[in-house]
Design a protein around this motif. Structure first.
Motif, PDB file in Angstrom:
ATOM      1  N   VAL A  29     -81.481  75.629   5.760  1.00  0.00           N
ATOM      2  CA  VAL A  29     -80.676  74.920   5.397  1.00  0.00           C
ATOM      3  C   VAL A  29     -79.945  74.127   7.047  1.00  0.00           C
ATOM      4  CG1 VAL A  29     -77.537  75.438   5.054  1.00  0.00           C
ATOM      5  CG2 VAL A  29     -79.324  76.471   4.429  1.00  0.00           C
ATOM      6  N   ALA A  30     -79.189  73.161   6.790  1.00  0.00           N
ATOM      7  CA  ALA A  30     -79.174  71.713   7.658  1.00  0.00           C
ATOM      8  C   ALA A  30     -77.776  71.813   7.728  1.00  0.00           C
ATOM      9  CB  ALA A  30     -79.522  70.512   7.609  1.00  0.00           C
ATOM     10  N   SER A  31     -77.433  72.518   8.795  1.00  0.00           N
ATOM     11  CA  SER A  31     -76.324  72.715   9.539  1.00  0.00           C
ATOM     12  C   SER A  31     -75.203  71.681  11.017  1.00  0.00           C
ATOM     13  CB  SER A  31     -75.530  73.947   9.563  1.00  0.00           C
ATOM     14  OG  SER A  31     -75.945  74.776  10.952  1.00  0.00           O
ATOM     15  N   GLY A  32     -76.724  71.708  11.189  1.00  0.00           N
ATOM     16  CA  GLY A  32     -76.068  70.771  12.809  1.00  0.00           C
ATOM     17  C   GLY A  32     -76.160  71.673  13.830  1.00  0.00           C
ATOM     18  N   LYS A  33     -76.804  73.095  13.827  1.00  0.00           N
ATOM     19  CA  LYS A  33     -76.561  73.769  14.952  1.00  0.00           C
ATOM     20  C   LYS A  33     -77.758  74.610  14.060  1.00  0.00           C
ATOM     21  CE  LYS A  33     -72.586  76.091  13.828  1.00  0.00           C
ATOM     22  NZ  LYS A  33     -71.570  76.389  14.377  1.00  0.00           N
ATOM     23  N   VAL A  34     -78.478  76.016  15.386  1.00  0.00           N
ATOM     24  CA  VAL A  34     -79.384  75.875  14.580  1.00  0.00           C
ATOM     25  C   VAL A  34     -78.460  78.110  14.806  1.00  0.00           C
ATOM     26  CG1 VAL A  34     -81.317  78.037  15.302  1.00  0.00           C
ATOM     27  CG2 VAL A  34     -80.699  75.108  16.290  1.00  0.00           C
ATOM     28  N   ASN A  35     -78.732  79.042  13.441  1.00  0.00           N
ATOM     29  CA  ASN A  35     -78.003  79.674  13.508  1.00  0.00           C
ATOM     30  C   ASN A  35     -78.825  81.249  13.347  1.00  0.00           C
ATOM     31  OD1 ASN A  35     -74.916  78.943  13.989  1.00  0.00           O
ATOM     32  ND2 ASN A  35     -74.736  78.487  12.684  1.00  0.00           N
ATOM     33  N   LEU A  36     -78.667  82.037  13.946  1.00  0.00           N
ATOM     34  CA  LEU A  36     -80.116  83.672  13.164  1.00  0.00           C
ATOM     35  C   LEU A  36     -79.057  83.811  12.214  1.00  0.00           C
ATOM     36  CD1 LEU A  36     -81.791  85.621  14.384  1.00  0.00           C
ATOM     37  CD2 LEU A  36     -79.918  87.139  15.420  1.00  0.00           C
ATOM     38  N   VAL A  37     -80.103  84.361  10.648  1.00  0.00           N
ATOM     39  CA  VAL A  37     -79.388  84.519   9.479  1.00  0.00           C
ATOM     40  C   VAL A  37     -78.853  85.842   9.993  1.00  0.00           C
ATOM     41  CG1 VAL A  37     -80.769  85.673   7.288  1.00  0.00           C
ATOM     42  CG2 VAL A  37     -81.092  82.620   8.784  1.00  0.00           C
ATOM     43  N   LYS A  38     -78.039  86.688   9.616  1.00  0.00           N
ATOM     44  CA  LYS A  38     -77.850  87.938   9.646  1.00  0.00           C
ATOM     45  C   LYS A  38     -77.769  88.889   7.832  1.00  0.00           C
ATOM     46  CE  LYS A  38     -76.021  88.914  13.326  1.00  0.00           C
ATOM     47  NZ  LYS A  38     -76.585  88.851  14.181  1.00  0.00           N
ATOM     48  N   HIS A  39     -77.607  88.198   7.202  1.00  0.00           N
ATOM     49  CA  HIS A  39     -77.242  89.048   6.167  1.00  0.00           C
ATOM     50  C   HIS A  39     -77.907  88.482   4.952  1.00  0.00           C
ATOM     51  CE1 HIS A  39     -75.417  92.353   8.601  1.00  0.00           C
ATOM     52  NE2 HIS A  39     -74.732  91.301   9.374  1.00  0.00           N
ATOM     53  N   PHE A  40     -77.936  88.870   4.316  1.00  0.00           N
ATOM     54  CA  PHE A  40     -77.865  88.838   2.810  1.00  0.00           C
ATOM     55  C   PHE A  40     -76.712  89.199   1.369  1.00  0.00           C
ATOM     56  CE2 PHE A  40     -82.053  86.836   4.071  1.00  0.00           C
ATOM     57  CZ  PHE A  40     -81.891  86.107   3.118  1.00  0.00           C
ATOM     58  N   GLU A  41     -75.947  88.546   0.529  1.00  0.00           N
ATOM     59  CA  GLU A  41     -74.840  89.381  -0.533  1.00  0.00           C
ATOM     60  C   GLU A  41     -75.188  88.468  -1.719  1.00  0.00           C
ATOM     61  OE1 GLU A  41     -73.686  92.637  -1.522  1.00  0.00           O
ATOM     62  OE2 GLU A  41     -73.892  93.075   0.330  1.00  0.00           O
ATOM     63  N   GLU A  42     -74.628  89.137  -2.843  1.00  0.00           N
ATOM     64  CA  GLU A  42     -74.612  88.856  -3.522  1.00  0.00           C
ATOM     65  C   GLU A  42     -73.112  88.958  -4.491  1.00  0.00           C
ATOM     66  OE1 GLU A  42     -73.753  88.514  -8.488  1.00  0.00           O
ATOM     67  OE2 GLU A  42     -74.303  90.660  -7.418  1.00  0.00           O
ATOM     68  N   THR A  78     -67.526  80.101   9.880  1.00  0.00           N
ATOM     69  CA  THR A  78     -67.273  81.222  10.310  1.00  0.00           C
ATOM     70  C   THR A  78     -68.131  81.683   9.461  1.00  0.00           C
ATOM     71  OG1 THR A  78     -65.754  81.934   8.946  1.00  0.00           O
ATOM     72  CG2 THR A  78     -64.705  81.321  10.791  1.00  0.00           C
ATOM     73  N   GLY A  79     -69.114  82.432  10.568  1.00  0.00           N
ATOM     74  CA  GLY A  79     -70.446  82.866  10.692  1.00  0.00           C
ATOM     75  C   GLY A  79     -69.776  84.632  10.822  1.00  0.00           C
ATOM     76  N   ALA A  80     -71.081  85.431  10.770  1.00  0.00           N
ATOM     77  CA  ALA A  80     -70.913  87.159  10.470  1.00  0.00           C
ATOM     78  C   ALA A  80     -71.817  87.526  11.564  1.00  0.00           C
ATOM     79  CB  ALA A  80     -71.796  87.290   9.374  1.00  0.00           C
ATOM     80  N   GLY A  81     -71.537  88.529  11.644  1.00  0.00           N
ATOM     81  CA  GLY A  81     -71.343  89.129  12.750  1.00  0.00           C
ATOM     82  C   GLY A  81     -72.693  90.219  12.473  1.00  0.00           C
TER      83      GLY A  81
END
Length: 174
Positions: A29-42, A78-81
């Motif tokens: 995902v091109a978001s302009g910064k590198v972010n660690l994937v934390k969780h998947f939800e539906e 806003t990202g997740a912890g």
């Protein structure tokens, strides 16, 4: 980067040439910064929570996720912890990356977008300088998210979204 295995083959991440519908899925995902994937939800569709964003994976025109039909869309900046997002009825509650703010992620009326709202806005003192380290959802009898802070204090979050009613409460234990 998100990697998904081939259909029914959990440890097989290969792709054919040309790509087939049951091949492994791989995307960034091109978001302009590198972010660690934390969780998947539906919630009506796949949601990827990173430390910087909440991203829906829309799939192809029919909404099916395929190697050629991914279509990620950033829905929240806003990202997740570390604590896993909490499905709560028709919404998802998630603690931000810093852990001291809880947001709700809910589809809007059209179902084409998502709204994000800070649900700790009226009780920031309960999480000031603290983080949520674990939580669970109890839908009966009162729709309460029970959360544990990093100092062991238990918090409750009564949440009746349909009536626009919510409130945080602290519970001291021995």
């Amino acid at each position: 980067r998100v990697l998904g295995s081939r259909t029914g083959l959990f440890f097989n991440f290969t792709q054919s040439n040309p790509i087939q519908a049951n091949d492994a899925i791989s995307f960034i995902v091109a978001s302009g910064k590198v972010n660690l994937v934390k969780h998947f939800e539906e919630l009506e569709r796949l949601i990827v929570f990173t430390q910087g964003n909440a991203i829906t994976i829309e799939g192809d025109e029919a909404g099916t996720l395929t190697p050629t039909g991914i279509n990620p869309r950033i829905r929240a900046s806003t990202g997740a912890g570390d604590v896993a997002p909490l499905p709560a009825g028709t919404t998802i509650l998630y603690a931000e990356f810093q852990g001291n703010v809880v947001n709700e992620l809910v589809p809007n009326q059209t179902g084409q977008a998502f709204n994000v709202r800070d649900v700790t806005v009226y009780a920031p003192h309960l999480l000031e300088g603290r983080t949520i380290v674990d939580w669970t959802w109890a839908s009966k009898p009162f729709n309460i998210a029970w959360a544990t802070r990093d100092d062991g204090v238990m918090l409750g979050f009564t949440y009746l979204r349909e009536q626009e009613v919510w409130g945080w409460h602290r519970h001291d234990t021995g």
